[in-house]
Design a protein around this motif. Sequence first.
Motif, PDB file in Angstrom:
ATOM      1  N   GLU A  89      35.467  54.366  43.219  1.00 56.81           N
ATOM      2  CA  GLU A  89      36.198  53.590  44.231  1.00 56.81           C
ATOM      3  C   GLU A  89      37.619  54.134  44.439  1.00 56.81           C
ATOM      4  O   GLU A  89      38.497  53.422  44.915  1.00 56.81           O
ATOM      5  N   ALA A 308      28.612  45.264  49.418  1.00 61.10           N
ATOM      6  CA  ALA A 308      29.163  43.991  49.845  1.00 61.10           C
ATOM      7  C   ALA A 308      29.850  44.215  51.188  1.00 61.10           C
ATOM      8  O   ALA A 308      30.335  45.315  51.458  1.00 61.10           O
ATOM      9  N   ARG A 351      37.914  38.171  48.008  1.00 60.37           N
ATOM     10  CA  ARG A 351      38.762  39.046  47.193  1.00 60.37           C
ATOM     11  C   ARG A 351      40.226  38.738  47.527  1.00 60.37           C
ATOM     12  O   ARG A 351      40.567  38.678  48.712  1.00 60.37           O
TER      13      ARG A 351
HETATM   14  N1  GLY Z   1      34.415  46.279  43.947  1.00 66.21           N
HETATM   15  C1  GLY Z   1      33.400  45.987  44.853  1.00 66.21           C
HETATM   16  C2  GLY Z   1      33.759  45.070  45.931  1.00 66.21           C
HETATM   17  O1  GLY Z   1      34.846  44.532  45.958  1.00 66.21           O
HETATM   18  O2  GLY Z   1      32.951  44.865  46.798  1.00 66.21           O
END
Ligand code: GLY
Length: 424
Positions: A89, A308, A351
């Motif tokens: 990432e 996602a 998030r």
């Molecule tokens: N780290 C994966 C996401 O936030 O989708």
Amino acid sequence: MRASGDPSATEAGNAAGGNAAGGNTEAGNTAAADRRGPSYDVLVVGGGIIGLVTAWRAALAGLRTAVADPGPGGGAARVAAGMLAAVTELHYGEQMLLGLNLASAARYPEFTAELEAASGRDIGFRACGTLAVALDSDDRAHLRELHALQERSGLASQWLSGRECRRLEPMLAPGVRGGLRVDGDHQVDPRRLATALLTACERAGVVFHRTFCERLEVARGRASGALLADGTAVSAGQVVLAAGSLSGKLAGVPEGVAPPVRPVKGQVVRLTVPRAFAPFLSRTVRAVVRGQDLYLVPRENGELVVGATSEEMGWDTTVTAGGVYELLRDAHELVPGITELPLTETLAGLRPATPDNAPVLGPTTLPGLLVATGHHRNGVLLTPVTGDAMAHALITGELPEWARPFAPSRFTAPTVPVREEQYA
Ligand code: GLY
């Protein structure tokens, strides 16, 4: 602090009154103490994994610690796939974050052992590695760029041909054009992680107020506690705002002090790999499909998490037909056999993102108020170092040197003294 769609709110088992006075038994024993409300060294607002690891570490350091959350152990970790993906990432311009991500990834084995011993629970840490693949020439160009960036950053990753990718993971689509093998990007089960942290906190003496936090209390220029939704007035020497994407919305936080976090919605689906199909995938498989990050995370218990979406939708946590359709469509292009698997769950979470995608940690400009939020795509990965950094800040009053680049002050505009003649 409430907002519709707050994932920590959806699981609210509002056990309010019970814990409010009774949780801190000594403090609750006298009528005077009842009137004053309980008092702690540290009150953590938010019981997701970041709040819990902060509370656990604070309690282990000898601080009398409480957590306010209607459903501790909930929040974004209920939705997250749990990739520990410091290398796959990696993004341009996030070199500072990379260092923190790598440090936390390196801490995971020891952190896992410590947490499992403290809680008596398995957190599903799996050193399985990751394969990032390309489905077409655009994806391949993108992966080549990522590979070059990884090499420049001194990270271990190996370029594989499509055939080599399929040899590692035979369920991949025949059209896969190449990929990156990253043996150091592992996974953990975030739900088990949250449950273990909750147990470890309880065993370390952390008190839980299972209710919302309504307002920060400030007295004589410093944070002095909080008023909870069940009417309890909690006093605390220090307050930690760890309420994910809601951390910027607590009433009573003076203007300019609240962390600049916003919610970024992620939808995921969970499938189950029947025993007869195992092993379906042996490691995390990911790709960028039509510009969207896609990943399939296989757990030892047969769960397969597909995620996602990344959506700027405020605090909306609706699972949409379009979101699920796109995830399954793209996952099917990558691993055609997934359409045979039972679909067991669809879910959306939020998030907490900051303007530079990095977390915001440590003391704010309001004495007694600290923050631990903004972990965006890396909350699960950054849990071990966040606990360490926050415990250090709570004990010494400042972040350890390695965590200082993530202080809230980086978002505070520098005050440039203005000379009167500038207006002349
Ligand atoms: N780290 C994966 C996401 O936030 O989708």
